[in-house]
Scaffold this motif. Structure first.
Motif, PDB file in Angstrom:
ATOM      1  N   THR A 131     137.959  28.130 -14.205  1.00  0.00           N
ATOM      2  CA  THR A 131     137.752  27.735 -12.811  1.00  0.00           C
ATOM      3  C   THR A 131     137.356  28.906 -11.913  1.00  0.00           C
ATOM      4  OG1 THR A 131     140.121  28.018 -12.319  1.00  0.00           O
ATOM      5  CG2 THR A 131     139.377  25.815 -12.957  1.00  0.00           C
ATOM      6  N   THR A 151     134.533  22.925 -18.033  1.00  0.00           N
ATOM      7  CA  THR A 151     135.262  22.405 -16.872  1.00  0.00           C
ATOM      8  C   THR A 151     134.417  21.355 -16.145  1.00  0.00           C
ATOM      9  OG1 THR A 151     136.009  24.695 -16.641  1.00  0.00           O
ATOM     10  CG2 THR A 151     136.654  23.147 -14.909  1.00  0.00           C
ATOM     11  N   PRO A 152     134.997  20.200 -15.807  1.00  0.00           N
ATOM     12  CA  PRO A 152     134.218  19.127 -15.185  1.00  0.00           C
ATOM     13  C   PRO A 152     133.933  19.328 -13.697  1.00  0.00           C
ATOM     14  CG  PRO A 152     136.481  18.417 -15.458  1.00  0.00           C
ATOM     15  CD  PRO A 152     136.378  19.762 -16.128  1.00  0.00           C
ATOM     16  N   SER A 153     134.077  20.542 -13.198  1.00  0.00           N
ATOM     17  CA  SER A 153     133.731  20.891 -11.826  1.00  0.00           C
ATOM     18  C   SER A 153     133.113  22.276 -11.856  1.00  0.00           C
ATOM     19  CB  SER A 153     134.973  20.867 -10.923  1.00  0.00           C
ATOM     20  OG  SER A 153     135.960  21.752 -11.406  1.00  0.00           O
ATOM     21  N   VAL A 154     132.480  22.666 -10.773  1.00  0.00           N
ATOM     22  CA  VAL A 154     131.795  23.959 -10.744  1.00  0.00           C
ATOM     23  C   VAL A 154     132.809  25.103 -10.727  1.00  0.00           C
ATOM     24  CG1 VAL A 154     130.232  25.442  -9.434  1.00  0.00           C
ATOM     25  CG2 VAL A 154     129.791  22.978  -9.571  1.00  0.00           C
ATOM     26  N   CYS A 155     132.691  25.988 -11.690  1.00  0.00           N
ATOM     27  CA  CYS A 155     133.542  27.176 -11.761  1.00  0.00           C
ATOM     28  C   CYS A 155     133.185  28.111 -10.609  1.00  0.00           C
ATOM     29  CB  CYS A 155     133.325  27.877 -13.105  1.00  0.00           C
ATOM     30  SG  CYS A 155     134.187  29.441 -13.304  1.00  0.00           S
ATOM     31  N   LYS A 156     134.190  28.698  -9.966  1.00  0.00           N
ATOM     32  CA  LYS A 156     133.962  29.571  -8.820  1.00  0.00           C
ATOM     33  C   LYS A 156     133.522  30.953  -9.291  1.00  0.00           C
ATOM     34  CE  LYS A 156     136.134  31.165  -4.543  1.00  0.00           C
ATOM     35  NZ  LYS A 156     137.398  31.157  -3.729  1.00  0.00           N
ATOM     36  N   GLU A 180     126.969  16.383 -16.048  1.00  0.00           N
ATOM     37  CA  GLU A 180     127.280  15.790 -14.748  1.00  0.00           C
ATOM     38  C   GLU A 180     127.379  16.804 -13.614  1.00  0.00           C
ATOM     39  OE1 GLU A 180     131.088  13.870 -14.819  1.00  0.00           O
ATOM     40  OE2 GLU A 180     132.030  15.501 -15.940  1.00  0.00           O
ATOM     41  N   VAL A 181     127.571  18.071 -13.935  1.00  0.00           N
ATOM     42  CA  VAL A 181     127.664  19.094 -12.876  1.00  0.00           C
ATOM     43  C   VAL A 181     126.556  20.141 -12.964  1.00  0.00           C
ATOM     44  CG1 VAL A 181     130.140  18.819 -12.524  1.00  0.00           C
ATOM     45  CG2 VAL A 181     129.315  20.455 -14.234  1.00  0.00           C
ATOM     46  N   LEU A 184     124.755  20.609  -9.766  1.00  0.00           N
ATOM     47  CA  LEU A 184     125.630  21.208  -8.758  1.00  0.00           C
ATOM     48  C   LEU A 184     125.697  22.726  -8.946  1.00  0.00           C
ATOM     49  CD1 LEU A 184     128.597  18.652  -8.653  1.00  0.00           C
ATOM     50  CD2 LEU A 184     126.684  18.873  -7.053  1.00  0.00           C
ATOM     51  N   TYR A 185     125.730  23.173 -10.195  1.00  0.00           N
ATOM     52  CA  TYR A 185     125.702  24.605 -10.471  1.00  0.00           C
ATOM     53  C   TYR A 185     124.424  25.229  -9.915  1.00  0.00           C
ATOM     54  CZ  TYR A 185     129.715  25.423 -13.588  1.00  0.00           C
ATOM     55  OH  TYR A 185     130.979  25.605 -14.101  1.00  0.00           O
ATOM     56  N   ASP A 188     124.552  25.494  -6.190  1.00  0.00           N
ATOM     57  CA  ASP A 188     125.631  26.319  -5.643  1.00  0.00           C
ATOM     58  C   ASP A 188     125.088  27.707  -5.310  1.00  0.00           C
ATOM     59  OD1 ASP A 188     127.939  28.432  -6.225  1.00  0.00           O
ATOM     60  OD2 ASP A 188     128.912  26.549  -5.661  1.00  0.00           O
TER      61      ASP A 188
END
Length: 210
Positions: A131, A151-156, A180-181, A184-185, A188
């Protein structure tokens, strides 16, 4: 081949050594031990770490939840490390482990500053829960051509120098994320400079395992 395993007895010995240096008597978790070592006066911390870690090791396997600050830094013979339960690689955890070819840390959530900087033999990393990546955590990874973040969301991404002098900034490596992301990456702000190197995990099963 030398081998080092960290078990409950080893951790107890680490805790006892820390208490002997600090004069404290409280029980400590594994994650607190690294913090206590960092607080020991200059000179003593290096001595303590050197007595706990054999810098000539070539293989380590451990159930530790945290790989502490500079814990295996400059272990020049370390070629394989497995921490299947670890959730953090703290600052400089494996810095300048130039021979490290295989690192198994699937559950890691945080790559702290310089955690894997200078690991010039690594070619692939696969994370299930990553994350956050901090400054220069993957710098000088000149052979890291496959970075998988499931990870199913964008890693910071906390700095613009995370991949400095790496195969990815050299145009030879790719970052694989869930389909799916993936967009978004690319949108970002912190990841957009690497947009052309971002690929969907599902589209490259031969490399990522799907």
């Amino acid at each position: 081949m030398s081998k080092l395993a960290i078990n409950s007895e080893t951790l107890k010995g680490v805790a006892d050594a820390i208490r002997a240096k600090t004069g404290k008597s409280e029980l400590m978790t594994a994650s607190q031990m690294a913090e206590e070592i960092s607080g020991i006066q200059a000179g003593e911390s290096d001595l303590l770490i050197e007595t706990l870690i054999d810098r000539s090791i070539s293989y380590i396997e451990s159930d530790a939840m945290v790989v502490g600050t500079y814990c295996f830094g400059m272990c020049s013979h370390l070629s394989r490390a497995s921490f299947p339960k670890a959730i953090q690689l703290q600052s400089g955890a494996f810095i300048s482990c130039e021979a490290l070819k295989e690192l198994i840390v699937p559950k890691v959530q945080l790559l702290d500053n310089y955690a894997l900087s200078g690991c010039g033999s690594l070619t692939k990393l696969d994370f299930e829960n990553l994350t956050q990546i901090n400054t220069q955590a993957l710098s000088y990874t000149i052979k890291l051509t496959t970075l998988i973040i499931r990870t199913p969301s964008v890693c910071k991404l906390n700095a613009d120098d995370v991949f400095e002098y790496s195969a990815i900034t050299g145009g030879e490596g790719y970052i694989y994320v869930p389909l799916e992301v993936a967009d978004l990456y690319k949108m970002d702000m912190s990841w957009s400079p690497y947009a052309e190197y971002i690929r969907a995990i599902e589209e490259y099963p031969d490399i990522t395992g799907g």
